[in-house]
Enzyme design. Structure first.
Site, PDB file in Angstrom:
ATOM      1  N   GLU A 144      11.509 -15.675  16.528  1.00  0.00           N
ATOM      2  CA  GLU A 144      11.280 -16.629  17.628  1.00  0.00           C
ATOM      3  C   GLU A 144      10.772 -15.825  18.827  1.00  0.00           C
ATOM      4  O   GLU A 144      11.365 -14.809  19.185  1.00  0.00           O
ATOM      5  CB  GLU A 144      12.586 -17.373  17.937  1.00  0.00           C
ATOM      6  CG  GLU A 144      12.664 -18.043  19.291  1.00  0.00           C
ATOM      7  CD  GLU A 144      11.657 -19.172  19.506  1.00  0.00           C
ATOM      8  OE1 GLU A 144      11.641 -20.127  18.722  1.00  0.00           O
ATOM      9  OE2 GLU A 144      10.878 -19.085  20.482  1.00  0.00           O
ATOM     10  N   ASP A 172       8.147 -23.235  11.870  1.00  0.00           N
ATOM     11  CA  ASP A 172       8.841 -24.258  12.666  1.00  0.00           C
ATOM     12  C   ASP A 172       8.396 -24.083  14.107  1.00  0.00           C
ATOM     13  O   ASP A 172       9.138 -23.574  14.953  1.00  0.00           O
ATOM     14  CB  ASP A 172      10.355 -24.041  12.511  1.00  0.00           C
ATOM     15  CG  ASP A 172      11.161 -25.100  13.243  1.00  0.00           C
ATOM     16  OD1 ASP A 172      10.569 -26.004  13.855  1.00  0.00           O
ATOM     17  OD2 ASP A 172      12.397 -25.014  13.202  1.00  0.00           O
ATOM     18  N   ASP A 182       6.888 -12.010  18.378  1.00  0.00           N
ATOM     19  CA  ASP A 182       5.767 -12.906  18.076  1.00  0.00           C
ATOM     20  C   ASP A 182       5.622 -13.048  16.552  1.00  0.00           C
ATOM     21  O   ASP A 182       5.402 -12.057  15.850  1.00  0.00           O
ATOM     22  CB  ASP A 182       4.499 -12.300  18.696  1.00  0.00           C
ATOM     23  CG  ASP A 182       3.292 -13.202  18.492  1.00  0.00           C
ATOM     24  OD1 ASP A 182       3.419 -14.252  17.818  1.00  0.00           O
ATOM     25  OD2 ASP A 182       2.218 -12.855  19.020  1.00  0.00           O
ATOM     26  N   GLY A 183       5.748 -14.269  16.081  1.00  0.00           N
ATOM     27  CA  GLY A 183       5.643 -14.533  14.650  1.00  0.00           C
ATOM     28  C   GLY A 183       4.288 -14.146  14.070  1.00  0.00           C
ATOM     29  O   GLY A 183       4.198 -13.778  12.891  1.00  0.00           O
ATOM     30  N   HIS A 188      15.004 -31.044  10.251  1.00  0.00           N
ATOM     31  CA  HIS A 188      15.535 -29.805   9.655  1.00  0.00           C
ATOM     32  C   HIS A 188      15.799 -29.948   8.160  1.00  0.00           C
ATOM     33  O   HIS A 188      15.595 -28.999   7.407  1.00  0.00           O
ATOM     34  CB  HIS A 188      16.771 -29.342  10.441  1.00  0.00           C
ATOM     35  CG  HIS A 188      16.423 -28.938  11.836  1.00  0.00           C
ATOM     36  ND1 HIS A 188      17.039 -29.441  12.957  1.00  0.00           N
ATOM     37  CD2 HIS A 188      15.454 -28.108  12.293  1.00  0.00           C
ATOM     38  CE1 HIS A 188      16.484 -28.921  14.043  1.00  0.00           C
ATOM     39  NE2 HIS A 188      15.519 -28.107  13.669  1.00  0.00           N
ATOM     40  N   PRO A 231       1.514 -19.523  22.981  1.00  0.00           N
ATOM     41  CA  PRO A 231       1.722 -18.548  21.899  1.00  0.00           C
ATOM     42  C   PRO A 231       1.700 -19.170  20.506  1.00  0.00           C
ATOM     43  O   PRO A 231       1.616 -18.471  19.504  1.00  0.00           O
ATOM     44  CB  PRO A 231       3.108 -17.980  22.198  1.00  0.00           C
ATOM     45  CG  PRO A 231       3.799 -19.009  23.022  1.00  0.00           C
ATOM     46  CD  PRO A 231       2.721 -19.691  23.811  1.00  0.00           C
ATOM     47  N   ASP A 237       3.731 -27.371  19.256  1.00  0.00           N
ATOM     48  CA  ASP A 237       2.328 -27.761  19.099  1.00  0.00           C
ATOM     49  C   ASP A 237       1.425 -26.557  19.404  1.00  0.00           C
ATOM     50  O   ASP A 237       1.875 -25.594  20.028  1.00  0.00           O
ATOM     51  CB  ASP A 237       1.997 -28.917  20.056  1.00  0.00           C
ATOM     52  CG  ASP A 237       2.697 -30.207  19.630  1.00  0.00           C
ATOM     53  OD1 ASP A 237       3.003 -30.332  18.432  1.00  0.00           O
ATOM     54  OD2 ASP A 237       2.941 -31.058  20.486  1.00  0.00           O
TER      55      ASP A 237
HETATM   56  N1  SAM Z   1      11.011 -28.939  15.861  1.00  0.00           N
HETATM   57  C1  SAM Z   1      10.186 -28.531  16.924  1.00  0.00           C
HETATM   58  C2  SAM Z   1       8.929 -29.323  17.119  1.00  0.00           C
HETATM   59  O1  SAM Z   1       8.039 -29.367  16.294  1.00  0.00           O
HETATM   60  O2  SAM Z   1       8.826 -29.924  18.191  1.00  0.00           O
HETATM   61  C3  SAM Z   1       9.937 -27.085  16.967  1.00  0.00           C
HETATM   62  C4  SAM Z   1      11.221 -26.413  17.265  1.00  0.00           C
HETATM   63  S1  SAM Z   1      11.291 -24.779  17.773  1.00  0.00           S
HETATM   64  C5  SAM Z   1      12.043 -25.024  19.350  1.00  0.00           C
HETATM   65  C6  SAM Z   1       9.653 -24.206  18.087  1.00  0.00           C
HETATM   66  C7  SAM Z   1       9.659 -22.786  18.627  1.00  0.00           C
HETATM   67  O3  SAM Z   1       8.473 -22.101  18.237  1.00  0.00           O
HETATM   68  C8  SAM Z   1       9.748 -22.666  20.132  1.00  0.00           C
HETATM   69  O4  SAM Z   1      11.038 -22.268  20.512  1.00  0.00           O
HETATM   70  C9  SAM Z   1       8.689 -21.615  20.480  1.00  0.00           C
HETATM   71  O5  SAM Z   1       9.124 -20.675  21.438  1.00  0.00           O
HETATM   72  C10 SAM Z   1       8.412 -20.986  19.126  1.00  0.00           C
HETATM   73  N2  SAM Z   1       7.114 -20.303  19.024  1.00  0.00           N
HETATM   74  C11 SAM Z   1       5.922 -20.698  19.527  1.00  0.00           C
HETATM   75  N3  SAM Z   1       4.981 -19.771  19.259  1.00  0.00           N
HETATM   76  C12 SAM Z   1       5.586 -18.767  18.573  1.00  0.00           C
HETATM   77  C13 SAM Z   1       5.142 -17.526  18.026  1.00  0.00           C
HETATM   78  N4  SAM Z   1       3.875 -17.122  18.135  1.00  0.00           N
HETATM   79  N5  SAM Z   1       6.054 -16.748  17.386  1.00  0.00           N
HETATM   80  C14 SAM Z   1       7.355 -17.136  17.276  1.00  0.00           C
HETATM   81  N6  SAM Z   1       7.817 -18.296  17.772  1.00  0.00           N
HETATM   82  C15 SAM Z   1       6.955 -19.107  18.428  1.00  0.00           C
END
Ligand code: SAM
Length: 289
Positions: free
Chosen positions: A108, A160, A139-140, A64, A167, A163
């Site tokens: 998120e 952030d 959805d981002g 972070h 989504p 992998d």
């Molecule tokens: N630090 C972490 C890592 O790299 O392992 C990532 C932390 S954060 C929990 C990642 C978040 O991205 C997840 O909660 C997931 O739901 C979100 N995410 C995945 N695809 C997304 C999208 N299309 N739009 C918004 N959020 C998304």
């Protein structure tokens, strides 16, 4: 009888990272992924999405600090920040520590991640209700597409994400970064979770190539993350105007009065010093010299 419980995150078919678990605090299945929060033996509470380690209380500060403070100290006056993903809240928590920030919009996709972290990991999620944080469940990819059209502009965008599975897959695509470029102000910066420089070279190459095709300044930097496979991890850096080290005024870090656990001005500069194997592989697409 051995009653110890260990969680193992596997990388492909040859590597495993094992952590001892004391108890499960939350286990759910959202429309997007499985979400688990466990209490570990040596790493505090830990969030897993689809069985992959996202954050642990013991070392989340390195991720972070480095996703946030590197671009926020390169940009001279960041006011509007957009976080894509980041459901645990750790990135938003760090963003709003900068006094120049007027608003941190966080998009998120998975409400279950946010709720589980709010309930069980306050260390990362404690600032999600701060008035400067505008949390949007959505959805981002679509959000950035809309922002690109409507003329909403951000000084810094932080991707952030998990992998590139489910989504998160389009978050590693060309179109997404073309829209990111449009959603950034004229001197905007994007920093993205950039995968492992040892193990995920195909995806890392792809991300850097996309940035090369989209941004005039492209770089990548490393940091240590104990609980990601291999321990060394990267963030990619795409910028319209500011160079990540030449335009970094290190005095600002001390003057800010902010206290960090991982980040400091020396670490900032050192993180961009790439090991030779990375420079050899990625040099053709980097625009940082
Ligand atoms: N630090 C972490 C890592 O790299 O392992 C990532 C932390 S954060 C929990 C990642 C978040 O991205 C997840 O909660 C997931 O739901 C979100 N995410 C995945 N695809 C997304 C999208 N299309 N739009 C918004 N959020 C998304």
């Amino acid at each position: 009888m051995n009653s110890e419980l260990w969680i193992e995150e596997k990388l492909e078919d040859f590597l495993g990272l094992r952590i001892r678990v004391e108890k499960t605090l939350f286990s759910g299945k959202s429309p997007f992924q499985s979400v688990d929060v466990v209490e570990t033996r040596g790493h505090g509470k830990m969030l897993l999405n689809d069985g992959l380690i996202m954050v642990t209380e013991r070392d989340e500060f390195s991720y972070h600090d480095m996703i946030t403070h590197v671009p926020l100290f390169v940009h001279p006056n960041p006011k509007k920040v957009l976080v894509i993903g980041g459901g645990d809240g750790g990135t938003a928590r760090e963003v709003i520590r900068h006094p120049s920030i007027e608003k941190c919009t966080m998009v998120e996709i998975d409400e279950m991640v946010v709720n589980a972290c709010k309930e069980y990991i306050p260390q990362t999620s404690s600032k999600l209700n701060d008035p400067k944080v505008d949390l949007i469940i959505g959805d981002g990819v679509k959000f950035v597409e809309e922002a690109a059209k409507t003329g909403d502009r951000y000084d810094v965008i932080l991707v952030d994400s998990t992998d590139p599975i489910g989504p998160a897959q389009p978050l590693f695509g060309h179109e997404f970064y073309e829209n990111i470029f449009k959603a950034l102000s004229d001197d905007g910066i994007v920093v993205s979770q950039g995968e492992s420089p040892f193990y995920q070279t195909t995806m890392q190459n792809k991300l850097v190539q996309i940035l090369h095709d989209t941004f005039p300044i492209v770089s990548i930097y490393n940091f240590s993350n104990l609980t990601y496979p291999g321990g060394l991890w990267s963030f990619t850096f795409g910028s319209k105007k500011y160079h990540p080290t030449n335009d970094f005024k290190s005095d600002r870090v001390e003057q800010s009065g902010l206290d960090f656990e991982y980040y400091n001005a020396e670490v900032h500069n050192a993180a961009f010093a790439l090991p030779t194997f990375m420079r050899k592989r990625l040099g053709q697409w980097l625009k940082d010299r």
